[in-house]
Design an enzyme around this catalytic site. Structure first.
Site, PDB file in Angstrom:
ATOM      1  N   SER A  20     120.666   6.626 100.100  1.00 57.09           N
ATOM      2  CA  SER A  20     118.362   7.177 100.477  1.00 57.09           C
ATOM      3  C   SER A  20     118.243   8.332 100.179  1.00 57.09           C
ATOM      4  O   SER A  20     119.607   9.329 100.257  1.00 57.09           O
ATOM      5  CB  SER A  20     118.223   6.722 101.940  1.00 57.09           C
TER       6      SER A  20
HETATM    7  N1  SAH Z   1     122.421   3.993 104.472  1.00 56.02           N
HETATM    8  C1  SAH Z   1     122.906   3.812 102.864  1.00 56.02           C
HETATM    9  C2  SAH Z   1     122.001   3.503 101.878  1.00 56.02           C
HETATM   10  C3  SAH Z   1     122.201   2.422 101.516  1.00 56.02           C
HETATM   11  S1  SAH Z   1     121.173   1.490 100.599  1.00 56.02           S
HETATM   12  C4  SAH Z   1     123.371   5.896 102.897  1.00 56.02           C
HETATM   13  O1  SAH Z   1     123.290   5.772 103.104  1.00 56.02           O
HETATM   14  O2  SAH Z   1     123.923   5.804 101.728  1.00 56.02           O
HETATM   15  C5  SAH Z   1     120.993  -0.183 101.233  1.00 56.02           C
HETATM   16  C6  SAH Z   1     122.867  -0.799 101.140  1.00 56.02           C
HETATM   17  O3  SAH Z   1     122.453  -2.456 102.167  1.00 56.02           O
HETATM   18  C7  SAH Z   1     123.398  -1.171 100.048  1.00 56.02           C
HETATM   19  O4  SAH Z   1     124.251  -0.608  99.689  1.00 56.02           O
HETATM   20  C8  SAH Z   1     122.670  -2.956  99.829  1.00 56.02           C
HETATM   21  O5  SAH Z   1     124.715  -3.463  99.190  1.00 56.02           O
HETATM   22  C9  SAH Z   1     123.242  -3.518 101.642  1.00 56.02           C
HETATM   23  N2  SAH Z   1     122.903  -4.546 101.946  1.00 56.02           N
HETATM   24  C10 SAH Z   1     121.564  -5.107 101.119  1.00 56.02           C
HETATM   25  N3  SAH Z   1     121.171  -6.204 102.003  1.00 56.02           N
HETATM   26  C11 SAH Z   1     122.002  -6.358 102.675  1.00 56.02           C
HETATM   27  C12 SAH Z   1     122.701  -7.478 104.675  1.00 56.02           C
HETATM   28  N4  SAH Z   1     122.454  -8.243 104.238  1.00 56.02           N
HETATM   29  N5  SAH Z   1     123.802  -6.803 105.478  1.00 56.02           N
HETATM   30  C13 SAH Z   1     124.306  -5.764 104.313  1.00 56.02           C
HETATM   31  N6  SAH Z   1     124.700  -4.738 103.906  1.00 56.02           N
HETATM   32  C14 SAH Z   1     123.092  -5.026 103.050  1.00 56.02           C
END
Ligand code: SAH
Length: 215
Positions: A64
């Site tokens: 993010s």
């Molecule tokens: N918090 C992260 C940014 C995440 S981007 C950081 O600091 O880097 C969003 C993430 O959510 C991705 O890695 C994606 O694979 C995950 N994601 C998507 N759908 C999801 C679900 N149903 N359960 C858990 N994670 C999920």
């Protein structure tokens, strides 16, 4: 990879910029000044680590934007010892910011490759963060209730399981919207169990995927 004076300088400049964009919580800014964001990205992207932009981390996902991390974290009002669930571990960067603020962090990721990569990274960096491979729509029933819940992907709706796993007096921050833009929602569960909902502007996240969708 190490954290050099140059990295620290770039990080300070980034945090000053985020402060100027309206983040007021100095504890959040201090945590972000401490955690070396470049260690959560591939080395070839080093020069981008301290720009206020999201960045690809592989498997079609992104780390993010720093301002967004600061904004979501500020809304959460983390206090020492809070039990926090993060949905969407990704690079692990956001989880580390929560940890630096004194939270007991539980984070769940549905993409196996990312889960494994980040689990090892966090362990190597000595962050005592509990990582889980699973579907964030379901939360983590075995460890509920949580004082805080943070969703870092775009949710088409607020999953019931997450509402239920929020402690009384707890706060959930979740970007809601099925299109390419989401409303940042803050859900407060009062001591009497009633939910209050606030809107905090528009953001863009990668989608929260359900079981049926391919990663
Ligand atoms: N918090 C992260 C940014 C995440 S981007 C950081 O600091 O880097 C969003 C993430 O959510 C991705 O890695 C994606 O694979 C995950 N994601 C998507 N759908 C999801 C679900 N149903 N359960 C858990 N994670 C999920």
């Amino acid at each position: 990879m190490t954290d050099t004076y140059r990295h620290k300088g770039l990080r300070k400049r980034l945090i000053d910029g985020i402060r100027q964009k309206g983040i007021r919580d100095e504890a959040v800014l201090k945590a972000m000044e401490k955690v070396p964001r470049h260690l959560f990205m591939d080395s070839s992207f080093l020069e981008f680590a301290y720009e206020d932009k999201p960045f690809p981390i592989g498997s079609g996902q992104t780390i993010s934007q720093p301002f967004t991390v600061a904004f979501q974290t500020e809304l959460l009002e983390i206090r020492e010892g809070h039990k926090v669930l993060e949905v969407g571990t990704g690079s692990g960067y956001q989880a580390c910011i929560l940890y630096e603020l004194g939270a007991r962090v539980f984070t769940v990721e549905r993409q196996k490759s990312l889960f494994l990569k980040t689990k090892h990274l966090l362990a190597n960096m000595n962050f005592a963060i509990r990582t889980f491979y699973g579907d964030g729509y379901k939360g983590l029933q075995a460890f509920a209730p949580f004082d805080r819940i943070l969703v870092t992907a775009a949710a088409p709706y607020i999953p019931d399981a997450l509402r239920e796993q929020l402690a009384r007096g707890g706060i959930m921050v979740i970007p809601v919207g099925a299109d390419d833009v989401q409303v940042m929602k803050r859900i407060i569960k009062a001591e009497d169990g009633i939910y209050h909902e606030e809107d905090h502007g528009l953001f863009r996240f990668v989608p929260l995927l359900s079981d049926r969708e391919t990663a």
